[in-house]
Structures are given as C-alpha cells and as structure tokens.
Design a protein around this motif. Structure first.
Motif, PDB file in Angstrom:
ATOM      1  N   LEU A 216       0.837  -1.202   0.000  1.00  0.00           N
ATOM      2  CA  LEU A 216       0.000   0.000   0.000  1.00  0.00           C
ATOM      3  C   LEU A 216       0.871   1.251   0.000  1.00  0.00           C
ATOM      4  CD1 LEU A 216      -2.715   1.498   0.302  1.00  0.00           C
ATOM      5  CD2 LEU A 216      -2.495   1.182   2.787  1.00  0.00           C
ATOM      6  N   SER A 217       1.911   1.258   0.824  1.00  0.00           N
ATOM      7  CA  SER A 217       2.814   2.398   0.878  1.00  0.00           C
ATOM      8  C   SER A 217       3.463   2.648  -0.479  1.00  0.00           C
ATOM      9  CB  SER A 217       3.893   2.151   1.936  1.00  0.00           C
ATOM     10  OG  SER A 217       4.858   3.172   1.938  1.00  0.00           O
ATOM     11  N   ASP A 218       3.890   1.576  -1.147  1.00  0.00           N
ATOM     12  CA  ASP A 218       4.509   1.720  -2.471  1.00  0.00           C
ATOM     13  C   ASP A 218       3.523   2.298  -3.485  1.00  0.00           C
ATOM     14  OD1 ASP A 218       6.849   0.706  -1.468  1.00  0.00           O
ATOM     15  OD2 ASP A 218       6.510  -1.337  -2.187  1.00  0.00           O
ATOM     16  N   ASP A 219       2.247   1.880  -3.388  1.00  0.00           N
ATOM     17  CA  ASP A 219       1.216   2.443  -4.274  1.00  0.00           C
ATOM     18  C   ASP A 219       1.041   3.936  -4.027  1.00  0.00           C
ATOM     19  OD1 ASP A 219       0.752   0.024  -5.486  1.00  0.00           O
ATOM     20  OD2 ASP A 219      -1.038  -0.449  -4.306  1.00  0.00           O
ATOM     21  N   LEU A 220       0.966   4.305  -2.766  1.00  0.00           N
ATOM     22  CA  LEU A 220       0.710   5.706  -2.410  1.00  0.00           C
ATOM     23  C   LEU A 220       1.861   6.623  -2.825  1.00  0.00           C
ATOM     24  CD1 LEU A 220      -0.820   5.192   1.155  1.00  0.00           C
ATOM     25  CD2 LEU A 220      -2.055   5.751  -0.948  1.00  0.00           C
ATOM     26  N   LYS A 221       3.072   6.092  -2.808  1.00  0.00           N
ATOM     27  CA  LYS A 221       4.232   6.894  -3.204  1.00  0.00           C
ATOM     28  C   LYS A 221       4.125   7.371  -4.656  1.00  0.00           C
ATOM     29  CE  LYS A 221       7.607   4.661  -0.139  1.00  0.00           C
ATOM     30  NZ  LYS A 221       8.780   3.741  -0.113  1.00  0.00           N
ATOM     31  N   ARG A 222       3.437   6.593  -5.466  1.00  0.00           N
ATOM     32  CA  ARG A 222       3.331   6.936  -6.883  1.00  0.00           C
ATOM     33  C   ARG A 222       2.178   7.895  -7.179  1.00  0.00           C
ATOM     34  NH1 ARG A 222       5.020   1.360  -7.118  1.00  0.00           N
ATOM     35  NH2 ARG A 222       2.864   0.629  -7.024  1.00  0.00           N
ATOM     36  N   MET A 223       1.453   8.298  -6.138  1.00  0.00           N
ATOM     37  CA  MET A 223       0.276   9.152  -6.301  1.00  0.00           C
ATOM     38  C   MET A 223       0.545  10.544  -5.751  1.00  0.00           C
ATOM     39  SD  MET A 223      -2.636   6.461  -4.975  1.00  0.00           S
ATOM     40  CE  MET A 223      -2.840   4.838  -5.703  1.00  0.00           C
ATOM     41  N   ASP A 224      -0.222  11.538  -6.258  1.00  0.00           N
ATOM     42  CA  ASP A 224      -0.192  12.827  -5.576  1.00  0.00           C
ATOM     43  C   ASP A 224      -1.098  12.737  -4.352  1.00  0.00           C
ATOM     44  OD1 ASP A 224      -2.898  13.266  -6.328  1.00  0.00           O
ATOM     45  OD2 ASP A 224      -2.296  14.248  -8.193  1.00  0.00           O
ATOM     46  N   ASN A 225      -1.109  13.795  -3.572  1.00  0.00           N
ATOM     47  CA  ASN A 225      -1.820  13.722  -2.301  1.00  0.00           C
ATOM     48  C   ASN A 225      -3.308  13.445  -2.450  1.00  0.00           C
ATOM     49  OD1 ASN A 225       0.579  14.197  -1.075  1.00  0.00           O
ATOM     50  ND2 ASN A 225       0.181  16.332  -0.537  1.00  0.00           N
ATOM     51  N   GLU A 226      -3.923  14.040  -3.477  1.00  0.00           N
ATOM     52  CA  GLU A 226      -5.356  13.827  -3.673  1.00  0.00           C
ATOM     53  C   GLU A 226      -5.645  12.388  -4.055  1.00  0.00           C
ATOM     54  OE1 GLU A 226      -9.140  15.819  -6.062  1.00  0.00           O
ATOM     55  OE2 GLU A 226      -7.113  16.636  -6.294  1.00  0.00           O
ATOM     56  N   GLU A 227      -4.807  11.832  -4.942  1.00  0.00           N
ATOM     57  CA  GLU A 227      -4.995  10.430  -5.317  1.00  0.00           C
ATOM     58  C   GLU A 227      -4.768   9.516  -4.120  1.00  0.00           C
ATOM     59  OE1 GLU A 227      -3.559  10.337  -9.991  1.00  0.00           O
ATOM     60  OE2 GLU A 227      -2.041  10.367  -8.401  1.00  0.00           O
ATOM     61  N   ALA A 228      -3.765   9.842  -3.305  1.00  0.00           N
ATOM     62  CA  ALA A 228      -3.484   9.034  -2.122  1.00  0.00           C
ATOM     63  C   ALA A 228      -4.658   9.054  -1.150  1.00  0.00           C
ATOM     64  CB  ALA A 228      -2.214   9.534  -1.436  1.00  0.00           C
ATOM     65  N   LEU A 229      -5.254  10.228  -1.006  1.00  0.00           N
ATOM     66  CA  LEU A 229      -6.417  10.354  -0.135  1.00  0.00           C
ATOM     67  C   LEU A 229      -7.557   9.472  -0.641  1.00  0.00           C
ATOM     68  CD1 LEU A 229      -7.549  11.901   2.337  1.00  0.00           C
ATOM     69  CD2 LEU A 229      -8.481  13.568   0.702  1.00  0.00           C
ATOM     70  N   GLY A 230      -7.774   9.474  -1.952  1.00  0.00           N
ATOM     71  CA  GLY A 230      -8.827   8.648  -2.525  1.00  0.00           C
ATOM     72  C   GLY A 230      -8.549   7.164  -2.351  1.00  0.00           C
ATOM     73  N   ARG A 231      -7.270   6.771  -2.528  1.00  0.00           N
ATOM     74  CA  ARG A 231      -6.905   5.354  -2.377  1.00  0.00           C
ATOM     75  C   ARG A 231      -7.151   4.893  -0.951  1.00  0.00           C
ATOM     76  NH1 ARG A 231      -6.489   0.896  -1.490  1.00  0.00           N
ATOM     77  NH2 ARG A 231      -4.840  -0.615  -2.014  1.00  0.00           N
TER      78      ARG A 231
END
Length: 401
Positions: A216-231
């Motif tokens: 999950l952390s690796d996925d979030l690293k590839r996202m901007d903050n808004e995408e990370a919030l949605g994930r």
C-alpha cells in the motif's frame, strides 16, 4: 447407478488394485480402517471399526473386496477394531487438514469448471503449507490429492500427536485467521529516541499484514496527495475522514488536524509501511485493522474445521481409488507439487489405452489427461478413463459392448 455399471466399476477397481502397490500409513495396525462397498440403492453404507488383523494385507483385501472408497483413521488405538470409540483406547492422532473446492469462498459453484475448482483449491493448499511449514515449523507432512474435490495434508510430527481437540482448534483458528488480535502481533521499535509499537515483521500473520502495508505504501508513493487520499478512502473501514487523519499523521509536519487534500505536504509513507500503531491515533489503528481484515480474507487457509479437530477422523487411503470420480487418491512429493495436475497425474494407467461404450445421461465438457471432451447425451464410445469418470460421477451408465 444401474447394476451393470456398478459391476463394471467394481471389476475394474479390482483390476487396478491387483496392479498397484500401496504404502500403508505409519502404525497401520494401530489404526481403525473402513470402506464403502459397491452396494445398490441411493445411499452408501460405511463398513468401519476394522483393524488390519480383520482385513489382512491391504493389497489382498483391496483386490478381493474391490471397495468403492477406502479409509483409515487419523487416530491410533489400543483396540482399533472395538465397536465404540470409548472402548478403542485412544493413544494419539495425526493432525489432518482437508481442503474441499466446494467450500472455498473463491469458487463459484455452477460457473467454475471442475478443473478451475481444483486449481483454486491448489492455491489454497499452497497457503496452508505456508502456515504449516513456515509458521509452525512442521516437518513430517504428507500431501495428498483426495481423488475428488481437493487435497489432504497429514502432519505426523511427534509434538502434535497427543493434542486434544481444543488444542487442534487453536491450530484451525490460526490458519483461518479467526480471532486475530493486532495487539498480539506487534513489537516495539525505536523511532528516534521514542519507542513505538509496530506490526511484527518476522513471520506469522504480522509479516503477512506488514507485506500488504508495504505494498500500500509503495502504491501511495506513486500518487499525488489527492490520489493518495482517494486510495485510502476506498479501503473498507477507513473512509474520507480517517484517510485525512492518516495522511496528516504521516506528513512531515505531523499536523493531523490541518491536512486537506488540496495541500501539498511531504508524506512519509514509511510510517504506513512500518505499521506504526502509535502514529495518528485511531486513524492508523483503523487502517491497520482494515488491512489485517483484507489480509485474513485473502491469505487464510479455508480448511474444513471438523476434520482437523476430530482425533478419530477417517481419511482416504493414498493410492486407493475415489469411487465418486474414478481418480486415484494420489500422494504428492513436496518438490512435485508445483507441476502436479490432478486431472492428468491422478488418472489411473489401468484405465488408459482402450475405449468402452457408455450411455451419457448428463452431458457437458470434461477435462482429463490434458484433453477436453465435450460429450452429449446418448450412447458413445469413449476412452475408458473418461467413461469411468462419467460413470463414477453419476453422469453415465455402462453401455452394451
């Protein structure tokens, strides 16, 4: 099943047993034995409470009786042929696990083919072996294709032989992830000068949960903050509010309350990967609980609980034939498991090489020995192994030759 069909299968099962050398389980003379004969009528009759003294040698008994199914007990007894369990004098029992494709959450009955069901059951078997070998450290394991819908694993390590039912239930609960408590799979690590509670990484359920947190952390690293919030928000049990709390907790300034999705802050996703229970209060705990639930759902071994907890259970004899499929109950070496295909490797050679006439009553597609057969209702000449399979499954009757 018609009498002609029953007589044919009984005869060919006898031919198989006359040509097959079987290896009995350890302590065979201390175990109860049972079998189901080819009797007429809609039901089946189990003949049990037999010992090897009653049966004679396994090979002679099977060639003579030609049974539909053969079983031996997980338990060992002083008097295995006694007619009641209380009179047998229980000594010890193997720890037996049963995986049945019909009971797997991943299997859709009526949609998945027999081959697809068995493939999914093999995946579950590999997860079970991971628990038994890595988590428990068991060494004396026998892996068996049941001849029907799944697999059996017999554990014969000395340390488990004397376990009572409740202790065996604890093993069941562990491999199924029942009652998993996050507080019991955590350890302490130093975060700077401060000790912190984090998910255990060195084996067991903690390691499995940690691996998912890392992914999950690796996925979030590839996202901007808004995408990370949605994930984070889409994880069941987290939601929008908790997602903001989590991102705020792992931001560089640690301002939990001040984070918004429009704000560009530096996120330390290693905190999520570590499973830091201290960080972010209830938000991080909710995330870890949610990931733990996902992990248990995806990685548990959905075994048949009563088989493992029952110290007196009868289980199929490896090398025998399954009367509901005509396939062999096949012992599998651990090194051969990856390449094992039950619909190829469990087809008895006795039934290969000639054709027979059958009257198909339930048509459809059957996969055996690497071929796919589409059989229609009516009388057909088919390879014997296919005909035996169809007759044993109740999908055909023996035709006139």
């Amino acid at each position: 099943m018609e009498e002609r069909t029953r007589a044919y299968l009984r005869g060919r099962f006898g031919d198989y047993y006359r040509r097959t050398e079987l290896t009995p389980p350890p302590g065979a003379n201390e175990r109860e034995w049972g079998f189901i004969p080819w009797t007429s009528g809609p039901g089946t009759t189990m003949v049990r409470h037999r010992s090897l003294l009653d049966l004679g040698s396994i090979e002679d008994f099977l060639a003579r009786k030609r049974p539909r199914h053969v079983y031996f007990s997980a338990g060992r007894y002083d008097e295995p042929s006694a007619s009641s369990m209380s009179e047998k004098g229980w000594r010890s029992s193997d720890l037996v696990f049963d995986l049945d494709a019909d009971h797997l959450p991943s299997v859709t009955l009526g949609e998945d083919s027999y081959a697809e069901m068995l493939a999914k059951c093999k995946d579950a078997l590999l997860r079970l072996l991971d628990f038994l070998e890595d988590d428990f450290g068991f060494e004396d394991l026998t892996i068996v294709f049941s001849g029907g819908r799944g697999y059996h694993v017999h554990v014969r390590d000395a340390g488990i032989q004397g376990l009572e039912r409740e202790a065996r239930r604890e093993v069941v609960d562990y491999v199924r992830g029942i009652g998993l408590d996050i507080d019991e799979i955590q350890t302490k690590e130093m975060r700077g000068n401060t000790p912190a509670r984090v998910i255990e990484k060195d084996g067991g359920w903690g390691s499995r949960i940690h691996q998912r947190l890392t992914a999950l952390s690796d996925d979030l690293k590839r996202m901007d903050n808004e995408e990370a919030l949605g994930r984070l928000s889409e994880i069941e049990g987290v939601g929008d509010k908790t997602a903001k709390t989590i991102l705020g907790a792992v931001s560089a300034d640690q301002d939990v309350e001040g984070y918004t999705e429009n704000e560009e802050v530096e996120i330390n996703y290693e905190a999520i990967s570590a499973g830091n229970i201290e960080l972010g209060g209830v938000g991080m705990r909710k995330l870890i609980d949610a990931i733990a639930e996902e992990t248990v759902s995806a990685e548990n071994a959905p075994i048949d609980e009563p088989v493992t907890t029952d110290t007196n259970r009868l289980i199929r004899l490896p090398g025998s034939l399954h009367g509901g499929s005509g396939l062999a109950v096949r012992r599998i070496d651990r090194s051969d498991l990856a390449d094992f295909d039950p619909l190829v490797d469990a087809v008895p050679e006795t039934f290969v090489g000639h054709e027979i006439s059958v009257e198909v009553t339930d048509g459809g597609t059957v996969e055996l020995r690497g071929d796919s057969f589409t059989v229609e209702e009516g009388v057909h000449s088919v390879p014997e192994y296919l005909g035996v399979f169809l007759m044993a499954r109740g999908r055909a009757e023996k035709g006139q030759e």
